[in-house]
Design a protein around this motif. Structure first.
Motif, short mmCIF file in Angstrom:
data_model
loop_
_atom_site.label_atom_id
_atom_site.label_comp_id
_atom_site.label_asym_id
_atom_site.label_seq_id
_atom_site.Cartn_x
_atom_site.Cartn_y
_atom_site.Cartn_z
N TYR A 56 20.18 -0.53 44.14
CA TYR A 56 20.72 -1.87 44.27
C TYR A 56 22.09 -2.02 43.60
O TYR A 56 22.61 -3.13 43.48
CB TYR A 56 19.76 -2.90 43.67
CG TYR A 56 18.55 -3.18 44.54
CD1 TYR A 56 18.58 -4.18 45.50
CD2 TYR A 56 17.40 -2.42 44.42
CE1 TYR A 56 17.48 -4.44 46.31
CE2 TYR A 56 16.29 -2.66 45.22
CZ TYR A 56 16.33 -3.67 46.16
OH TYR A 56 15.24 -3.90 46.96
N GLU A 57 22.68 -0.92 43.14
CA GLU A 57 23.99 -1.00 42.50
C GLU A 57 25.06 -1.27 43.56
O GLU A 57 25.19 -0.48 44.50
CB GLU A 57 24.32 0.28 41.74
CG GLU A 57 23.44 0.55 40.54
CD GLU A 57 22.11 1.18 40.92
OE1 GLU A 57 21.92 1.46 42.13
OE2 GLU A 57 21.27 1.39 40.02
N PRO A 58 25.84 -2.35 43.42
CA PRO A 58 26.91 -2.64 44.40
C PRO A 58 28.05 -1.66 44.29
O PRO A 58 28.27 -1.04 43.25
CB PRO A 58 27.34 -4.07 44.03
CG PRO A 58 26.96 -4.22 42.60
CD PRO A 58 25.73 -3.38 42.38
N ASP A 59 28.80 -1.51 45.39
CA ASP A 59 29.94 -0.59 45.39
C ASP A 59 31.13 -1.15 44.63
O ASP A 59 31.92 -0.40 44.07
CB ASP A 59 30.33 -0.26 46.84
CG ASP A 59 29.24 0.54 47.53
OD1 ASP A 59 29.18 1.76 47.31
OD2 ASP A 59 28.42 -0.05 48.26
N ASP A 60 31.29 -2.46 44.64
CA ASP A 60 32.32 -3.08 43.81
C ASP A 60 31.97 -4.54 43.57
O ASP A 60 31.22 -5.15 44.33
CB ASP A 60 33.72 -2.95 44.42
CG ASP A 60 33.84 -3.68 45.74
OD1 ASP A 60 33.81 -4.92 45.73
OD2 ASP A 60 33.97 -3.02 46.79
N ILE A 61 32.52 -5.06 42.47
CA ILE A 61 32.25 -6.45 42.06
C ILE A 61 33.57 -7.11 41.72
O ILE A 61 34.39 -6.54 40.98
CB ILE A 61 31.31 -6.51 40.83
CG1 ILE A 61 29.94 -5.91 41.18
CG2 ILE A 61 31.14 -7.94 40.35
CD1 ILE A 61 29.03 -5.77 39.99
N THR A 62 33.80 -8.29 42.26
CA THR A 62 35.00 -9.07 41.92
C THR A 62 34.56 -10.45 41.44
O THR A 62 33.59 -11.02 41.95
CB THR A 62 35.92 -9.22 43.14
OG1 THR A 62 35.19 -9.81 44.23
CG2 THR A 62 36.47 -7.88 43.58
N LEU A 63 35.28 -10.96 40.45
CA LEU A 63 34.97 -12.27 39.90
C LEU A 63 35.83 -13.34 40.55
O LEU A 63 36.97 -13.08 40.96
CB LEU A 63 35.19 -12.27 38.39
CG LEU A 63 34.36 -11.26 37.58
CD1 LEU A 63 34.72 -11.34 36.11
CD2 LEU A 63 32.87 -11.47 37.78
N ALA A 64 35.31 -14.53 40.66
CA ALA A 64 36.02 -15.64 41.29
C ALA A 64 35.68 -16.92 40.53
O ALA A 64 34.91 -16.92 39.57
CB ALA A 64 35.64 -15.76 42.76
N GLY A 65 36.27 -18.03 41.00
CA GLY A 65 36.04 -19.31 40.32
C GLY A 65 37.09 -19.56 39.26
O GLY A 65 37.81 -18.64 38.83
N ASP A 66 37.19 -20.79 38.81
CA ASP A 66 38.20 -21.15 37.82
C ASP A 66 38.00 -20.41 36.50
O ASP A 66 38.96 -20.03 35.83
CB ASP A 66 38.16 -22.67 37.57
CG ASP A 66 38.56 -23.45 38.81
OD1 ASP A 66 39.31 -22.89 39.64
OD2 ASP A 66 38.10 -24.61 38.95
N ASN A 67 36.75 -20.21 36.10
CA ASN A 67 36.46 -19.56 34.82
C ASN A 67 35.65 -18.27 34.99
O ASN A 67 35.02 -17.80 34.04
CB ASN A 67 35.69 -20.53 33.91
CG ASN A 67 36.48 -21.79 33.61
OD1 ASN A 67 37.63 -21.72 33.21
ND2 ASN A 67 35.85 -22.95 33.82
N GLY A 68 35.66 -17.73 36.19
CA GLY A 68 34.91 -16.51 36.43
C GLY A 68 33.41 -16.72 36.48
O GLY A 68 32.64 -15.80 36.16
N GLU A 69 32.98 -17.92 36.87
CA GLU A 69 31.55 -18.22 36.92
C GLU A 69 30.93 -17.79 38.25
O GLU A 69 29.76 -18.08 38.51
CB GLU A 69 31.31 -19.71 36.70
CG GLU A 69 31.74 -20.62 37.83
CD GLU A 69 33.23 -20.92 37.83
OE1 GLU A 69 33.70 -21.65 38.71
OE2 GLU A 69 33.93 -20.39 36.92
#
Length: 313
Positions: free
Chosen positions: A75-88
Motif C-alpha cells: 500500500y506504499e504510494p509511489d509519491d506524495i504531495t502536500l496541498a492546502g493552505d497549511n499542508g492539511e
C-alpha cells in the motif's frame, strides 16, 4: 525604400545562425532527456490511482507514508504531495489501478484514524490512452487550423515559420517537465494549448508588422533589404512583446505561488511556455521566414532571368 537615417536597431537577422544553433542544441538535449529520463506521466495518462487525504492539522509526507504502510504490504504510494493552505491535505499517487478491495481498506483506515473518508480516483489504461490520444489530436488540429489561417491572411511561408515556432515552444515545455520530473497531467495539456494560442498571437503580430513594412518597399531584391525590413519590424514590436510577456508572467507566477496544488503544474507550464514563446517569436520564427523568403525570391529571380535569356520566335 527604408530611410537611411534610423535609430540604432538590434540586428536580429545578423545573428540568425546563432539562434538556429541554440535551438538545435536545445532540441538535441531535449530529445536525449526524453529518451533517458522520459516523462513523469500522471494517472491521467497512465493506469493508476490518486488518494486525496484530508486532516484537521498540517500533514507531512513521512506521516502519510507511514499511514499507508500501516494498512499493509503493497500500500506504499509511489509519491506524495502536500496541498492546502497549511499542508492539511495530501495527494498520494499509485502507479497501477487499485482494486475495489484495496480501495475499501484505505477508506476504512483513514475514516477510523482521520475521521474523514479519502477521495480516491482511478484511471484505467484504456482511459489513459484515450486522454493521451485526445491531447495529441487537439495539438494537431490547432496546428492545422493555424496553418490555414496564417496562409489565408499572410502567405504559406509565414504559416510554416509560425508552426515551427509553435512546436518549438510545446517541445521546450515538455523537455523542462521531463528534466524536472514534474507530473504531466490534464492541467499540463491545458497549459500547452494556452501557450499555443499565446505564441501564435505574438508571432502573428510580428508577421503583420513585417507585411506592413514589406508593402512600403518599392522593391526588395537583395538579402540585405529583406533583413532590414525584418530587423525594423522586430525592433518596432520588441517593446510590445516584452511588456506583454512580463505582464502575463507576473500573473502566472502569482498563480504558481498563491494558487492551489491542483493548478501548480498549469501555472509552471505557463511560465516556461511564455518564455519559450517570446524567444521563438523574436529569435526563431522571423529568422526562419527571412531564410525561406530569400530562397523563394532567388528562385523567382532565376526564373525571370531565364525568361529574358530565352530566344524569341
Amino acid at each position: 525604400m527604408l530611410g537611411s537615417k534610423r535609430r540604432k536597431e538590434i540586428p536580429f537577422v545578423k545573428h540568425r545562425k546563432k539562434f538556429f544553433i541554440i535551438s538545435l542544441v536545445m532540441a538535441a538535449v531535449g530529445i536525449a532527456l526524453l529518451v533517458t529520463i522520459r516523462l513523469n506521466l500522471g494517472i491521467d495518462f497512465e493506469s493508476g490511482s490518486r488518494v486525496e487525504v484530508s486532516g484537521d492539522e498540517p500533514l507531512t509526507a513521512e506521516q502519510v507514508q507511514e499511514d499507508f504502510a500501516s494498512i499493509g504490504e503493497g500500500y506504499e504510494p509511489d509519491d506524495i504531495t502536500l496541498a492546502g493552505d497549511n499542508g492539511e491535505m495530501a495527494h498520494a499517487r499509485f502507479i497501477g489501478a487499485l482494486d475495489q478491495g484495496e480501495i475499501s481498506e484505505i477508506q476504512t483506515y483513514f475514516i477510523d484514524n482521520y475521521g474523514q473518508e479519502p477521495n480516491i480516483s482511478t484511471v484505467s489504461p484504456q482511459v489513459g490512452e484515450e486522454l493521451a490520444m485526445n491531447a495529441l489530436i487537439s495539438v494537431l488540429i490547432a496546428a492545422v487550423g493555424i496553418i490555414i489561417y496564417v496562409t489565408i491572411r499572410f502567405q504559406f511561408l509565414y504559416a510554416l515559420a509560425a508552426i515551427v515556432a509553435l512546436f518549438h515552444d510545446a517541445f521546450f515545455i515538455i523537455v523542462v517537465f521531463s528534466a524536472l520530473q514534474l507530473e504531466v497531467n490534464v492541467p499540463f495539456i491545458a497549459a500547452v494549448l494556452t501557450i499555443v494560442g499565446y505564441s501564435i498571437n505574438d508571432t502573428i503580430v510580428t508577421f503583420d508588422r513585417i507585411r506592413e513594412n514589406m508593402a512600403k518597399e518599392e522593391e526588395v531584391s537583395t538579402f540585405e533589404q529583406l533583413s532590414a525590413v525584418v530587423d525594423k519590424s522586430l525592433n518596432q514590436t520588441l517593446g510590445r512583446s516584452i511588456s506583454t510577456v512580463l505582464t502575463v508572467v507576473f500573473a502566472a507566477v502569482s498563480l504558481y505561488v498563491f494558487g492551489g496544488e491542483a493548478i501548480r503544474s498549469f501555472s509552471f507550464a505557463l511560465i516556461v511556455g511564455l518564455i519559450a514563446g517570446t524567444y521563438s517569436s523574436l529569435f526563431l520564427a522571423a529568422q526562419l521566414w527571412v531564410v525561406w523568403k530569400w530562397k523563394s525570391l532567388q528562385k523567382q529571380q532565376n526564373k525571370e532571368a531565364q525568361k529574358e535569356t530565352e530566344p524569341t520566335i
